[in-house]
Design an enzyme around this catalytic site. Structure first.
Site, PDB file in Angstrom:
ATOM      1  N   LYS A 239       6.588  -6.062  38.739  1.00  0.00           N
ATOM      2  CA  LYS A 239       7.965  -5.678  38.437  1.00  0.00           C
ATOM      3  C   LYS A 239       8.740  -5.611  39.758  1.00  0.00           C
ATOM      4  O   LYS A 239       8.250  -5.047  40.752  1.00  0.00           O
ATOM      5  CB  LYS A 239       7.975  -4.323  37.735  1.00  0.00           C
ATOM      6  N   SER A 335       3.630  -7.783  -9.042  1.00  0.00           N
ATOM      7  CA  SER A 335       4.482  -6.666  -9.465  1.00  0.00           C
ATOM      8  C   SER A 335       5.963  -6.963  -9.276  1.00  0.00           C
ATOM      9  O   SER A 335       6.779  -6.658 -10.140  1.00  0.00           O
ATOM     10  CB  SER A 335       4.117  -5.397  -8.686  1.00  0.00           C
ATOM     11  N   GLU A 356       5.055  -5.277   5.880  1.00  0.00           N
ATOM     12  CA  GLU A 356       6.470  -5.369   5.536  1.00  0.00           C
ATOM     13  C   GLU A 356       7.348  -5.693   6.745  1.00  0.00           C
ATOM     14  O   GLU A 356       8.375  -6.369   6.603  1.00  0.00           O
ATOM     15  CB  GLU A 356       6.931  -4.070   4.886  1.00  0.00           C
ATOM     16  N   GLN A 417       5.142   5.927  -4.524  1.00  0.00           N
ATOM     17  CA  GLN A 417       5.526   4.571  -4.927  1.00  0.00           C
ATOM     18  C   GLN A 417       6.994   4.452  -5.327  1.00  0.00           C
ATOM     19  O   GLN A 417       7.460   3.356  -5.623  1.00  0.00           O
ATOM     20  CB  GLN A 417       4.663   4.109  -6.107  1.00  0.00           C
TER      21      GLN A 417
END
Length: 615
Positions: A239, A335, A356, A417
């Site tokens: 860095k 589903s 997700e 859920q």
């Protein structure tokens, strides 16, 4: 470029990063300096891109996952002739295209907004999926990551997905400079620690000195020649490389160099090298926007159909009518009913498994390549990916998200859920559209309407069957509503959406038997909301009752209140919503326990009307 020229280009990128941050008085020059040689070699010798035609289908794609190193990106744009020196020095200033973290809203060469760490590689996977499975034009996707962000779980969701899909058109370049924001990273300069992780997910890895331009050049070549695996180039860097006062020192993250002029002199002074970036190969996109006639499914009034079923059938029909529509799912396609699309259009279906964040990121990547993605999972599980939704909005990405199994109406599965916060979550996203249909025909029309909208579009679907109340030829404009019961003598307006529409109609029927006329508004468009209809109803009836299968905060009730946020008097208002913590019970029992069933609506309406006429 040869070795000497690459070294000089790397120094120029460092100098310009220091200058840009110095002019702004803020920024991340040291994080840019560590990756300067990596960028120099890529830009000069391996990247294929036409900066005059960012939409060119053969262009390679570059994602700066460590978005705080934007001075490096903008310095590279200057070296390529895409921006000039004057614009470079507007970095982080009002009105400048060169924002603190890059966004495609401002710059056509940026694929996706970054800055929330851990998102660049997941979106890069989506772009690479498009290139591998859909576009098939041979472009490569290069993602420059920082080592700090490899602590994010989303990076490893992306790594596993890329390995599973054998994305050999994807290269992750990891700038392992060992220093994060507050101090050393977890693994420091232990390149092998990172290599083992990538290898476990099926990646080819190359460990390299990130400041040896010849070694970096060879590593990129190795990535390009590797087949059947994505490649991770793990580059050991420092860095603040090149300036003794800041090199490999803690406590300097996100700060311009104090002695910028001295640092520039130490780096060899200002340069004005120009890079002739390699032209992309001739290519053309294989997909067409529309490949057939759109014929949506139709249901007769009175049929019992779950809106999730209608979503799956409508999406399948949309995929037949439009060749640019793609579908993604989080391993719940049976589903959400995305599996209907998968069976008819398997080449445009992407199984993202229980990841997700990666699902939404892949949708963003596919949208960046011109596709129209629909990504579905349980409404409750989209909360995991909310930061990706937020960043997608910053990107200006056009993606369709579908949350099924919403509310207490799902019944026995219990609160883990139940999507009870999703409307609030999605309404808060800048420029979003939030839709909640109550029957099959309405769902089908809204699925089709979503494809033509901008920004983040969210559709909420239900698990259980509900009666079809609209004909198949009814229109449902975005921002509209439907008045299902109306008379000039209405004394109360009930505003509902989704499952509560049917409960509201039952309650209105019961109240009419008692002499209380009730107007029922189906507010299927939660955002934008139909202000005109709501204001007229308030004026006509004086009383509004909102009912929603959602938490009280941020959902339909708040959307209705927004219609009266212009200073006009707010009508007498009662809001019914889910205020308790549900357990397991039948859908009917759940609605009653939450106080949002027909009986509860009728009781609240009766009381509201009585209070309104008390002298």
């Amino acid at each position: 470029m040869n070795t000497g020229e690459l070294v000089e280009l790397g120094q120029q990128l460092r100098v310009d990063s220091v200058r840009a941050a110095g002019a702004a008085g803020s920024g991340h020059p040291t994080s840019s300096m560590s990756a300067a040689d990596l960028m120099a070699v890529l830009l000069a010798n391996h990247f294929r891109y036409d900066f005059d035609r960012p939409e060119h289908p053969g262009n390679d794609r570059f994602v700066l996952s460590k978005g705080h190193a934007s001075p490096l990106l903008y310095s590279a744009y200057k070296a390529a002739g895409a921006v000039d020196d004057e614009e470079l020095l507007t970095f982080r200033k009002l009105g400048s295209r060169l924002e603190g973290h890059p966004t495609p809203r401002k710059l056509p060469w940026v694929e996706t907004a970054t800055g929330s760490l851990g998102q660049g590689l997941p979106v890069g996977v989506g772009i690479a999926l498009s290139g591998k499975r859909l576009d098939r034009t041979g472009y490569r996707v290069w993602v420059l990551c920082g080592d700090s962000e490899l602590a994010e779980g989303s990076v490893w969701e992306a790594a596993e997905h890329a390995g599973h899909e054998h994305l050999d058109n994807l290269t992750a370049i990891v700038d392992v400079n060992r220093l994060g924001q507050r101090g050393p990273t977890r693994h420091g300069h232990d390149l092998d620690a990172y290599a083992r992780r990538f290898q476990a997910f099926g990646w080819h890895t190359v460990e390299v000195d990130g400041h040896d331009v010849d070694a970096v050049d060879r590593a990129y070549g190795e990535a390009e020649s590797t087949k059947g695996q994505p490649t991770a180039i793990l580059a050991r860097t420092l860095k603040g490389k090149g300036v003794a006062d800041v090199e490999d020192r803690e406590g300097l993250h996100g700060k311009p160099l104090k002695n910028a002029d001295d640092a520039i002199e130490e780096l060899g002074g200002v340069r004005d090298l120009r890079v002739q970036v390699h032209e992309p190969p001739a290519a053309r996109l294989l997909h067409a926007v529309r490949s057939g006639h759109l014929e949506l499914p139709r249901w007769d009034t009175g049929e019992e159909v779950a809106t999730r079923n209608a979503y799956g059938q409508a999406l399948t029909a949309l995929g037949t009518g439009r060749g640019d529509v793609v579908a993604l799912d989080g391993e719940v396609g049976d589903s959400t009913r995305s599996e209907f699309f998968a069976k008819e259009h398997p080449d445009r279906y992407f199984e993202c498994y229980i990841a997700e964040q990666q699902m939404v990121a892949a949708a963003v990547g596919l949208a960046a390549r011109g596709w129209v993605p629909y990504a579905a999972t349980f409404a409750a599980f989209l909360t995991r990916a909310y930061d990706f939704v937020r960043m997608a909005s910053i990107s200006g990405a056009g993606i369709n998200l579908v949350g099924s199994h919403a509310g207490v109406a799902i019944g026995q599965d219990g609160p883990s859920q139940m999507g009870l916060e999703d409307l609030a979550m999605m309404r808060a996203v800048h420029g979003s559209t939030v839709l909640y249909p109550c029957d099959a025909n309405q769902t089908a029309h809204l699925v089709a309407e979503m494809a033509g909208l901008d920004g983040i579009r969210y559709l909420r679907t239900g698990r259980g069957e509900s009666p079809v109340i609209y004909g198949p030829d009814e229109d449902f404009p975005i921002g509209g509503s439907k008045v299902l019961r109306f008379s000039q003598s209405d004394r109360l307006t009930v505003v509902a959406a989704g499952v509560t529409v049917h409960e509201a109609l039952k309650a209105a029927e019961a109240l009419e038997q008692e002499g209380i006329r009730v107007r029922v508004v189906d507010l299927y468009s939660i955002k934008p909301v139909d202000r005109a209809t709501l204001r007229q109803a308030a004026e006509d009836t004086g009383c509004l009752l909102t009912v929603e299968d959602h938490r009280e905060e941020g959902g339909l009730g708040d959307a209705v209140l927004d219609a009266f946020a212009d200073g006009r008097p707010v009508p007498r208002l009662v809001r019914l919503a889910v205020r308790t913590m549900p357990g397991s019970a039948s859908p009917e029992e759940q609605l009653h326990a939450a106080g949002i069933d027909a009986e509860s609506i009728a009781a609240a309406g009766r009381l509201l009307v009585e209070q309104a006429i008390v002298p």
